[in-house]
Design a protein around this motif. Structure first.
Motif, PDB file in Angstrom:
ATOM      1  N   SER A  99      38.920  35.723  41.962  1.00 18.12           N
ATOM      2  CA  SER A  99      38.834  35.915  40.517  1.00 18.12           C
ATOM      3  C   SER A  99      38.937  37.396  40.156  1.00 18.12           C
ATOM      4  O   SER A  99      38.374  38.265  40.835  1.00 18.12           O
ATOM      5  CB  SER A  99      37.514  35.344  39.996  1.00 18.12           C
ATOM      6  OG  SER A  99      37.415  35.513  38.601  1.00 18.12           O
ATOM      7  N   LEU A 100      39.641  37.679  39.063  1.00 17.63           N
ATOM      8  CA  LEU A 100      39.804  39.048  38.586  1.00 17.63           C
ATOM      9  C   LEU A 100      38.575  39.502  37.814  1.00 17.63           C
ATOM     10  O   LEU A 100      37.962  38.731  37.071  1.00 17.63           O
ATOM     11  CB  LEU A 100      41.037  39.150  37.689  1.00 17.63           C
ATOM     12  CG  LEU A 100      42.387  38.966  38.383  1.00 17.63           C
ATOM     13  CD1 LEU A 100      43.496  38.813  37.354  1.00 17.63           C
ATOM     14  CD2 LEU A 100      42.685  40.144  39.287  1.00 17.63           C
ATOM     15  N   THR A 101      38.220  40.780  37.981  1.00 16.39           N
ATOM     16  CA  THR A 101      37.115  41.385  37.249  1.00 16.39           C
ATOM     17  C   THR A 101      37.662  42.274  36.147  1.00 16.39           C
ATOM     18  O   THR A 101      38.536  43.106  36.399  1.00 16.39           O
ATOM     19  CB  THR A 101      36.231  42.222  38.194  1.00 16.39           C
ATOM     20  OG1 THR A 101      35.688  41.374  39.199  1.00 16.39           O
ATOM     21  CG2 THR A 101      35.098  42.885  37.427  1.00 16.39           C
ATOM     22  N   HIS A 102      37.174  42.100  34.938  1.00 16.17           N
ATOM     23  CA  HIS A 102      37.644  42.886  33.800  1.00 16.17           C
ATOM     24  C   HIS A 102      36.990  44.264  33.812  1.00 16.17           C
ATOM     25  O   HIS A 102      35.776  44.401  33.948  1.00 16.17           O
ATOM     26  CB  HIS A 102      37.313  42.163  32.491  1.00 16.17           C
ATOM     27  CG  HIS A 102      37.647  42.959  31.269  1.00 16.17           C
ATOM     28  ND1 HIS A 102      36.701  43.551  30.483  1.00 16.17           N
ATOM     29  CD2 HIS A 102      38.847  43.266  30.715  1.00 16.17           C
ATOM     30  CE1 HIS A 102      37.291  44.190  29.490  1.00 16.17           C
ATOM     31  NE2 HIS A 102      38.587  44.031  29.610  1.00 16.17           N
ATOM     32  N   LEU A 103      37.807  45.326  33.688  1.00 17.89           N
ATOM     33  CA  LEU A 103      37.303  46.696  33.653  1.00 17.89           C
ATOM     34  C   LEU A 103      37.272  47.238  32.233  1.00 17.89           C
ATOM     35  O   LEU A 103      36.247  47.725  31.764  1.00 17.89           O
ATOM     36  CB  LEU A 103      38.165  47.603  34.544  1.00 17.89           C
ATOM     37  CG  LEU A 103      38.263  47.237  36.019  1.00 17.89           C
ATOM     38  CD1 LEU A 103      39.188  48.197  36.741  1.00 17.89           C
ATOM     39  CD2 LEU A 103      36.883  47.238  36.673  1.00 17.89           C
TER      40      LEU A 103
END
Length: 395
Positions: A99-103
């Motif tokens: 899963s991608l982590t939002h920065l």
């Protein structure tokens, strides 16, 4: 006579004194903390004032970055753009995908961007985008989720200049720097090129009085690829004449020329420009002449910088290059792995090919968008993917 409350208070004080007596030396604490992930260290800053002071010390930041690089504690930095909302997203993911982590989200970004480029160095990523005449640059620490928007250079003038940003690390000063090359364009007037440097130690631009080597004409610069790789404190840039690289030394602040191996220059220069890449700290040039014909891509690595010795690494795709989505090598975290360009498999999943240079094998890593309802999955476009090494470097 001592009450029960007084007795309990005495016991607690005695225990606190005992814990204080068996506290570890600062050197041991530093040794332990420097081996932990950034996410854990950020939480430990609130344990006590001595720990916060230790973790905030630049020497600890340097020690942690060194160990993270040695232990290959790397992750993925991804940039994405949604033309329907004009939003741009910075995301991160684990080394093995998921899963991608939002920065961070940038609002009201240009719909048309001729330039979208990201460069990573020692834990930080420089990302810039624009149409060449109106460009924006950000320095990102994906580990701490901190972002710094670079101020416009003093020579900035929308619509009248060609502005380029290049990332570098000055090893002699242990300092990240950004090289800005601006070409002022005006009708019937010879273009003027200005060079500036942004230092992350004082957060300001500084103009330097330096000129290109004589063999580098304004035409060769203006129509070059404007992409760079920094190796050993030297920023390397591709020119129109692809037999040579323009090199800028951050220590001496002078330009020079680096010759490319003749075999690394593609035969069809117009449509197959070589691409710069860094492999295990060495300068590399990717030549993709053979992708369409025999599924091979050549990576020429400058093994001996002083004597100009180039060595070829051949990467053979397991399937037809076009069937795989036309992947192109973009970055290398260490000697073993090279990462290729992104390929959107569905609205929720994006695939990334990785090549292991030691085993000669490919693997596919999947990045998922399941936990990001703010992203319009039908319209989002993934543009850049890079490795980065975990770092505590402040912004």
């Amino acid at each position: 006579m001592e009450t029960l409350e007084q007795r309990q208070s005495t016991i607690q004080n005695d225990r606190s004194q005992q814990r204080a007596k068996i506290s570890f030396p600062e050197e041991i604490i530093e040794e332990i903390l420097s081996r932990l992930p950034v996410k854990s260290i950020l939480r430990f800053k609130s344990v006590c004032k001595p720990w916060r002071s230790l973790i905030s010390n630049p020497s600890f930041t340097k020690l942690h970055s060194t160990r993270a690089a040695v232990n290959h504690r790397t992750a993925l930095f991804i940039s994405a753009h949604d033309p329907s909302t004009r939003k741009r997203y910075f995301l991160s993911a684990a080394h093995d995908g998921g899963s991608l982590t939002h920065l961070i989200t940038l609002d009201n970004t240009p719909t048309r961007c001729d330039i979208t480029e990201s460069q990573h160095l020692n834990g930080l990523v420089l990302f810039n985008y624009g149409d060449g005449y109106q460009n924006y640059a950000f320095v990102v620490n994906p580990s701490t989720h901190k972002v710094l928007k670079l101020p416009n250079p003093t020579n900035y003038a929308i619509g009248k200049t060609d502005i380029c940003y290049f990332f570098g690390f000055d090893e002699s000063r242990n300092e990240h720097k950004v090289l800005n090359i601006t070409t002022h364009v005006a009708p019937s007037v010879k273009p003027v090129i200005e060079i500036m440097i942004f230092s992350l130690s004082n957060y300001s631009w500084r103009k330097i009085d330096v000129e290109f080597p004589l063999i580098v004409s304004q035409f060769r610069w203006c129509y070059g690829l404007k992409r760079s790789v920094c190796v050993n404190s030297v920023i390397h840039l591709m020119l129109v004449n692809q037999k040579e690289l323009l090199a800028f030394d951050l220590r001496t602040e002078k330009f020079s020329i680096v010759k490319i191996c003749s075999d690394a220059v593609p035969h069809r220069i117009i449509c197959n420009r070589p691409h710069l890449i860094k492999v295990d700290g060495l300068l590399g040039v990717v030549c993709h002449d053979q992708m369409m014909t025999n599924n091979d891509v050549y990576v020429w690595i400058l093994q001996d910088y002083e004597n100009g010795v180039w060595v070829r690494e051949t990467i053979t795709f397991p399937k037809s290059w076009s069937v795989l989505g036309c992947p192109f090598p973009l970055d290398s975290a260490n000697m073993e792995e090279i990462i290729f360009s992104l390929n959107k498999e569905s609205k929720n999943v994006t695939g990334v090919l990785m090549y292991n240079m030691k085993s000669g094998c490919f693997k596919s890593v999947q990045l998922t968008l399941d936990n990001h309802p703010f992203l319009c999955k039908e319209h989002v476009q993934f543009q850049q993917i890079k490795w980065y090494v975990e770092s505590m470097v402040p912004l």
